[in-house]
Motif scaffolding. Structure first.
Motif, PDB file in Angstrom:
ATOM      1  N   GLU A  79       3.075   4.426   4.366  1.00  0.00           N
ATOM      2  CA  GLU A  79       2.902   6.015   4.696  1.00  0.00           C
ATOM      3  C   GLU A  79       4.080   6.685   4.201  1.00  0.00           C
ATOM      4  OE1 GLU A  79      -0.249   6.810   5.332  1.00  0.00           O
ATOM      5  OE2 GLU A  79      -0.589   4.988   5.915  1.00  0.00           O
ATOM      6  N   MET A  80       5.244   6.225   4.132  1.00  0.00           N
ATOM      7  CA  MET A  80       6.351   6.906   3.700  1.00  0.00           C
ATOM      8  C   MET A  80       6.388   6.831   2.070  1.00  0.00           C
ATOM      9  SD  MET A  80       9.361   5.808   6.327  1.00  0.00           S
ATOM     10  CE  MET A  80      10.883   6.828   5.459  1.00  0.00           C
ATOM     11  N   ILE A  81       5.739   5.956   1.638  1.00  0.00           N
ATOM     12  CA  ILE A  81       5.491   6.041   0.037  1.00  0.00           C
ATOM     13  C   ILE A  81       4.594   7.061  -0.233  1.00  0.00           C
ATOM     14  CG2 ILE A  81       4.735   4.695  -1.971  1.00  0.00           C
ATOM     15  CD1 ILE A  81       5.577   2.086  -0.701  1.00  0.00           C
ATOM     16  N   HIS A  82       3.407   7.283   0.575  1.00  0.00           N
ATOM     17  CA  HIS A  82       2.557   8.445   0.123  1.00  0.00           C
ATOM     18  C   HIS A  82       3.363   9.758   0.468  1.00  0.00           C
ATOM     19  CE1 HIS A  82      -1.416   6.442  -0.246  1.00  0.00           C
ATOM     20  NE2 HIS A  82      -1.156   5.870   0.749  1.00  0.00           N
ATOM     21  N   TYR A  83       4.198   9.643   1.502  1.00  0.00           N
ATOM     22  CA  TYR A  83       4.892  11.000   1.746  1.00  0.00           C
ATOM     23  C   TYR A  83       5.806  11.122   0.646  1.00  0.00           C
ATOM     24  CZ  TYR A  83       7.786  14.070   4.739  1.00  0.00           C
ATOM     25  OH  TYR A  83       8.345  15.191   5.127  1.00  0.00           O
ATOM     26  N   PRO A  95      -4.910   7.812  -5.460  1.00  0.00           N
ATOM     27  CA  PRO A  95      -4.065   7.726  -4.294  1.00  0.00           C
ATOM     28  C   PRO A  95      -3.185   6.372  -4.052  1.00  0.00           C
ATOM     29  CG  PRO A  95      -6.607   8.250  -3.728  1.00  0.00           C
ATOM     30  CD  PRO A  95      -6.521   7.965  -5.173  1.00  0.00           C
ATOM     31  N   HIS A  96      -3.730   5.208  -4.544  1.00  0.00           N
ATOM     32  CA  HIS A  96      -2.788   4.103  -4.684  1.00  0.00           C
ATOM     33  C   HIS A  96      -2.828   3.695  -5.966  1.00  0.00           C
ATOM     34  CE1 HIS A  96      -4.403   3.744  -0.287  1.00  0.00           C
ATOM     35  NE2 HIS A  96      -3.224   3.526  -0.381  1.00  0.00           N
ATOM     36  N   GLY A  97      -2.276   4.700  -6.914  1.00  0.00           N
ATOM     37  CA  GLY A  97      -2.177   4.578  -8.417  1.00  0.00           C
ATOM     38  C   GLY A  97      -0.879   3.657  -8.684  1.00  0.00           C
ATOM     39  N   ILE A  98      -0.453   3.792 -10.067  1.00  0.00           N
ATOM     40  CA  ILE A  98       0.452   3.266 -10.545  1.00  0.00           C
ATOM     41  C   ILE A  98       1.897   3.703 -10.122  1.00  0.00           C
ATOM     42  CG2 ILE A  98       1.883   3.130 -12.790  1.00  0.00           C
ATOM     43  CD1 ILE A  98      -0.605   3.651 -14.274  1.00  0.00           C
ATOM     44  N   ASP A 105       5.745  -2.246  -4.648  1.00  0.00           N
ATOM     45  CA  ASP A 105       6.154  -3.788  -5.570  1.00  0.00           C
ATOM     46  C   ASP A 105       7.537  -3.925  -5.121  1.00  0.00           C
ATOM     47  OD1 ASP A 105       3.541  -4.163  -5.672  1.00  0.00           O
ATOM     48  OD2 ASP A 105       3.218  -3.910  -7.649  1.00  0.00           O
ATOM     49  N   ASN A 106       8.244  -2.638  -5.663  1.00  0.00           N
ATOM     50  CA  ASN A 106       9.838  -2.655  -5.548  1.00  0.00           C
ATOM     51  C   ASN A 106      10.455  -2.870  -4.150  1.00  0.00           C
ATOM     52  OD1 ASN A 106      12.515  -2.203  -6.705  1.00  0.00           O
ATOM     53  ND2 ASN A 106      12.547  -0.418  -5.204  1.00  0.00           N
ATOM     54  N   GLY A 112      11.820  -7.716   0.636  1.00  0.00           N
ATOM     55  CA  GLY A 112      11.161  -8.823   1.354  1.00  0.00           C
ATOM     56  C   GLY A 112       9.882  -8.307   2.282  1.00  0.00           C
ATOM     57  N   TRP A 113       9.270  -6.925   2.304  1.00  0.00           N
ATOM     58  CA  TRP A 113       8.410  -6.379   2.957  1.00  0.00           C
ATOM     59  C   TRP A 113       6.991  -6.887   2.567  1.00  0.00           C
ATOM     60  CZ3 TRP A 113      10.063  -4.505   7.360  1.00  0.00           C
ATOM     61  CH2 TRP A 113      11.436  -3.970   7.526  1.00  0.00           C
ATOM     62  N   ASP A 114       5.967  -6.644   3.294  1.00  0.00           N
ATOM     63  CA  ASP A 114       4.827  -6.933   3.262  1.00  0.00           C
ATOM     64  C   ASP A 114       3.789  -5.700   3.203  1.00  0.00           C
ATOM     65  OD1 ASP A 114       2.392  -8.697   2.754  1.00  0.00           O
ATOM     66  OD2 ASP A 114       2.265  -9.050   4.750  1.00  0.00           O
ATOM     67  N   ILE A 115       4.179  -4.789   2.215  1.00  0.00           N
ATOM     68  CA  ILE A 115       3.297  -3.455   2.254  1.00  0.00           C
ATOM     69  C   ILE A 115       2.221  -3.691   1.334  1.00  0.00           C
ATOM     70  CG2 ILE A 115       3.456  -0.860   1.665  1.00  0.00           C
ATOM     71  CD1 ILE A 115       6.839  -1.325   1.687  1.00  0.00           C
ATOM     72  N   ARG A 116       1.047  -3.444   1.880  1.00  0.00           N
ATOM     73  CA  ARG A 116      -0.253  -3.702   0.932  1.00  0.00           C
ATOM     74  C   ARG A 116      -1.037  -2.407   0.791  1.00  0.00           C
ATOM     75  NH1 ARG A 116      -2.260  -9.510   3.164  1.00  0.00           N
ATOM     76  NH2 ARG A 116      -0.322 -10.472   3.368  1.00  0.00           N
ATOM     77  N   VAL A 117      -1.727  -2.347  -0.259  1.00  0.00           N
ATOM     78  CA  VAL A 117      -2.692  -1.250  -0.419  1.00  0.00           C
ATOM     79  C   VAL A 117      -3.703  -1.289   0.575  1.00  0.00           C
ATOM     80  CG1 VAL A 117      -4.355  -0.407  -2.181  1.00  0.00           C
ATOM     81  CG2 VAL A 117      -2.422  -1.107  -2.958  1.00  0.00           C
ATOM     82  N   MET A 118      -4.285  -2.462   0.702  1.00  0.00           N
ATOM     83  CA  MET A 118      -5.174  -2.694   1.756  1.00  0.00           C
ATOM     84  C   MET A 118      -4.740  -3.784   2.780  1.00  0.00           C
ATOM     85  SD  MET A 118      -9.352  -3.433   1.552  1.00  0.00           S
ATOM     86  CE  MET A 118      -9.690  -1.886   0.510  1.00  0.00           C
ATOM     87  N   THR A 119      -4.619  -3.540   3.995  1.00  0.00           N
ATOM     88  CA  THR A 119      -4.120  -4.479   4.968  1.00  0.00           C
ATOM     89  C   THR A 119      -5.423  -5.150   5.721  1.00  0.00           C
ATOM     90  OG1 THR A 119      -1.867  -3.546   5.006  1.00  0.00           O
ATOM     91  CG2 THR A 119      -2.648  -5.160   6.731  1.00  0.00           C
ATOM     92  N   SER A 120      -5.586  -6.397   5.459  1.00  0.00           N
ATOM     93  CA  SER A 120      -6.522  -7.100   6.650  1.00  0.00           C
ATOM     94  C   SER A 120      -5.828  -7.170   8.176  1.00  0.00           C
ATOM     95  CB  SER A 120      -6.891  -8.539   6.041  1.00  0.00           C
ATOM     96  OG  SER A 120      -7.807  -9.258   6.715  1.00  0.00           O
TER      97      SER A 120
END
Length: 221
Positions: A79-83, A95-98, A105-106, A112-120
């Protein structure tokens, strides 16, 4: 752990300092009970002289799950990336573009985080109140409509079954429509989709739609 506003504020400030250059003022923070939307960034939009500005940001996280520390922090960072994209006025392709995926990814690669566009959330532990609610409600079946437009955009709707035939008849009049398909599912992911009575839906990427198709069963209208 069940996230709290105090926890969110503490780690928001730390992550802002460590990863976002201290640029982000703490937004309004809140909690939800959403099952599938683990985090959400809401804002107001104003357009003047052809330029759009976002303001009054609110960042919320769900207390539905008893998350691990790593899971909760990855949701907050998402959410902070969106912010930071919205706050700084960066333009993204979706919304989850380039831009979003590049930042995600950075952070994953460097820290070492596990941030995802869609989290199961399959296998995640639910909080006690959510567990009780699940037992009381039992599984629900949702009627879903998937639409692909001529320009390649994809939309997904959770449809009120009483209005499905009316919507089906209107689809034949949409010239920009490339294809559509009806599905049913009991996947809890769709619980937070608004149940519509008219021809409208939530835009999703083609890749996200392909992932969701694994939990959808074709249905003939």
């Amino acid at each position: 752990m069940i996230v709290t506003v105090e926890w969110m504020e503490e780690w928001f400030r730390r992550f802002d300092h460590d990863y976002f250059g201290g640029k982000l003022p703490v937004p309004e923070l809140g909690l939800t009970r959403a099952k599938t939307r683990l985090g959400q960034l809401a804002y107001k939009r104003a357009t003047r002289w052809g330029r759009t500005k976002l303001y009054d940001f609110k960042l919320s996280m769900s207390t539905y799950y008893d998350m691990t520390d790593r899971q909760a922090k990855s949701v907050l960072l998402h959410e902070m990336i969106h912010y930071i994209i919205g706050f700084t006025g960066l333009k993204d392709t979706a919304p989850h573009g380039i831009v979003f995926r590049g930042m995600m990814d950075n952070l994953n690669r460097k820290y070492g985080w596990d941030i995802r566009v869609m989290t199961s959330t399959k296998g995640w532990k639910v909080s006690e109140w959510a567990e009780e609610r699940q037992k009381a409600k039992g599984p629900q079946t949702y009627l879903m409509l998937a639409i692909e437009m001529q320009d390649g955009k994809h939309y997904l709707s959770r449809v009120n079954p009483s209005f499905a035939r009316r919507i089906e008849s209107k689809l034949a009049l949409v010239r920009e429509l490339r294809s559509h398909r009806w599905y049913t599912t009991q996947e809890p992911y769709f619980e937070d989709y608004p149940q519509v009575r008219s021809l409208r839906g939530r835009r999703i990427s083609k890749s996200d739609f392909e992932k969701l198709r694994n939990v959808l069963t074709p249905f003939e209208m």
